[in-house]
Motif scaffolding. Structure first.
Motif, PDB file in Angstrom:
ATOM      1  N   ASP A  23      55.495  39.004  29.078  1.00  0.00           N
ATOM      2  CA  ASP A  23      54.517  39.898  29.706  1.00  0.00           C
ATOM      3  C   ASP A  23      53.695  39.216  30.798  1.00  0.00           C
ATOM      4  N   GLU A  24      53.851  37.902  30.959  1.00  0.00           N
ATOM      5  CA  GLU A  24      53.187  37.175  32.048  1.00  0.00           C
ATOM      6  C   GLU A  24      53.984  37.278  33.351  1.00  0.00           C
ATOM      7  N   ILE A  25      55.203  37.791  33.262  1.00  0.00           N
ATOM      8  CA  ILE A  25      56.137  37.766  34.392  1.00  0.00           C
ATOM      9  C   ILE A  25      56.218  39.139  35.049  1.00  0.00           C
ATOM     10  N   GLU A  26      55.817  39.190  36.307  1.00  0.00           N
ATOM     11  CA  GLU A  26      55.873  40.407  37.120  1.00  0.00           C
ATOM     12  C   GLU A  26      56.752  40.138  38.335  1.00  0.00           C
ATOM     13  N   PRO A  27      57.293  41.193  38.966  1.00  0.00           N
ATOM     14  CA  PRO A  27      58.154  40.970  40.138  1.00  0.00           C
ATOM     15  C   PRO A  27      57.500  40.145  41.246  1.00  0.00           C
ATOM     16  N   GLN A  28      56.201  40.302  41.461  1.00  0.00           N
ATOM     17  CA  GLN A  28      55.546  39.567  42.548  1.00  0.00           C
ATOM     18  C   GLN A  28      55.008  38.208  42.138  1.00  0.00           C
ATOM     19  N   SER A  29      55.253  37.807  40.891  1.00  0.00           N
ATOM     20  CA  SER A  29      54.807  36.494  40.424  1.00  0.00           C
ATOM     21  C   SER A  29      55.534  35.386  41.176  1.00  0.00           C
ATOM     22  N   SER A  30      54.764  34.399  41.623  1.00  0.00           N
ATOM     23  CA  SER A  30      55.343  33.193  42.208  1.00  0.00           C
ATOM     24  C   SER A  30      55.797  32.303  41.056  1.00  0.00           C
ATOM     25  N   LEU A  31      57.035  31.826  41.125  1.00  0.00           N
ATOM     26  CA  LEU A  31      57.548  30.976  40.052  1.00  0.00           C
ATOM     27  C   LEU A  31      56.695  29.724  39.882  1.00  0.00           C
ATOM     28  N   VAL A  32      56.238  29.166  40.982  1.00  0.00           N
ATOM     29  CA  VAL A  32      55.474  27.921  40.943  1.00  0.00           C
ATOM     30  C   VAL A  32      53.983  28.192  40.726  1.00  0.00           C
ATOM     31  N   ARG A  33      53.396  28.956  41.602  1.00  0.00           N
ATOM     32  CA  ARG A  33      51.947  29.169  41.583  1.00  0.00           C
ATOM     33  C   ARG A  33      51.490  29.952  40.350  1.00  0.00           C
ATOM     34  N   ASP A  34      52.193  31.031  40.014  1.00  0.00           N
ATOM     35  CA  ASP A  34      51.754  31.902  38.922  1.00  0.00           C
ATOM     36  C   ASP A  34      52.353  31.547  37.565  1.00  0.00           C
ATOM     37  N   LEU A  35      53.595  31.070  37.562  1.00  0.00           N
ATOM     38  CA  LEU A  35      54.300  30.860  36.294  1.00  0.00           C
ATOM     39  C   LEU A  35      54.448  29.388  35.918  1.00  0.00           C
ATOM     40  N   SER A 106      56.398  21.270  51.701  1.00  0.00           N
ATOM     41  CA  SER A 106      55.849  21.083  50.353  1.00  0.00           C
ATOM     42  C   SER A 106      55.383  22.391  49.719  1.00  0.00           C
ATOM     43  N   LYS A 107      55.190  23.417  50.524  1.00  0.00           N
ATOM     44  CA  LYS A 107      54.703  24.699  50.000  1.00  0.00           C
ATOM     45  C   LYS A 107      55.797  25.761  49.880  1.00  0.00           C
ATOM     46  N   LEU A 108      57.022  25.424  50.257  1.00  0.00           N
ATOM     47  CA  LEU A 108      58.095  26.422  50.241  1.00  0.00           C
ATOM     48  C   LEU A 108      58.314  27.010  48.856  1.00  0.00           C
ATOM     49  N   ALA A 109      58.367  26.168  47.829  1.00  0.00           N
ATOM     50  CA  ALA A 109      58.661  26.647  46.478  1.00  0.00           C
ATOM     51  C   ALA A 109      57.617  27.638  45.958  1.00  0.00           C
ATOM     52  N   GLU A 110      56.402  27.592  46.507  1.00  0.00           N
ATOM     53  CA  GLU A 110      55.368  28.543  46.103  1.00  0.00           C
ATOM     54  C   GLU A 110      55.755  29.979  46.460  1.00  0.00           C
ATOM     55  N   HIS A 111      56.703  30.123  47.376  1.00  0.00           N
ATOM     56  CA  HIS A 111      57.115  31.449  47.847  1.00  0.00           C
ATOM     57  C   HIS A 111      58.339  31.988  47.104  1.00  0.00           C
ATOM     58  N   PHE A 112      58.838  31.225  46.138  1.00  0.00           N
ATOM     59  CA  PHE A 112      59.930  31.714  45.293  1.00  0.00           C
ATOM     60  C   PHE A 112      59.315  32.667  44.280  1.00  0.00           C
TER      61      PHE A 112
END
Length: 132
Positions: A23-35, A106-112
């Protein structure tokens, strides 16, 4: 396979790989920043997606692997316009609109985002690209 099932299975893959609740995972969640994903987690995510959806994900097709190691694609820690073009071609599921404003490698992965995975899996399944 309908979108809700793709999302549910993707949530389960991500939750298992990242040790979080679905339930923490939403379509707009960033894999790095949010998860909280780290680069090593991407390997586990790919493995779980392959197993869950019975698809093969070639290296670098979902997450850029060594794509930006070439000097013409990165200069001074920033992705060049040519590098952005290659990212768009190689990973069309990646929304680069925000990244382009400040293209620090260095910030690219934040956009996954989860949505990127959903779009990728949906397309793979629609093309019938299964493991053999």
């Amino acid at each position: 396979m309908d979108d809700s099932l793709i999302f549910k299975k993707t949530q389960e893959c991500l939750a298992g790989a990242l040790g979080i609740e679905t339930d923490e995972i939403e379509p707009q969640s960033s894999l790095v920043r949010d998860l909280g994903a780290e680069s090593i987690d991407f390997i586990d995510i790919i493995f779980r997606l392959e197993r869950s959806f019975d698809i093969k994900i070639p290296s670098g097709e979902l997450f850029p692997a060594n794509l930006l190691n070439e000097e013409r694609f990165v200069q001074g820690g920033r992705v060049t316009p040519e590098g952005l073009k290659v990212l768009r071609e190689k990973i069309p599921y990646l929304d680069l609109s925000e990244f382009e404003k400040d293209p620090q490698v260095s910030k690219l992965a934040e956009h996954f985002k989860v949505q990127m995975i959903l779009d990728y899996v949906r397309e793979r399944l629609s093309k019938g690209v299964q493991k053999t």
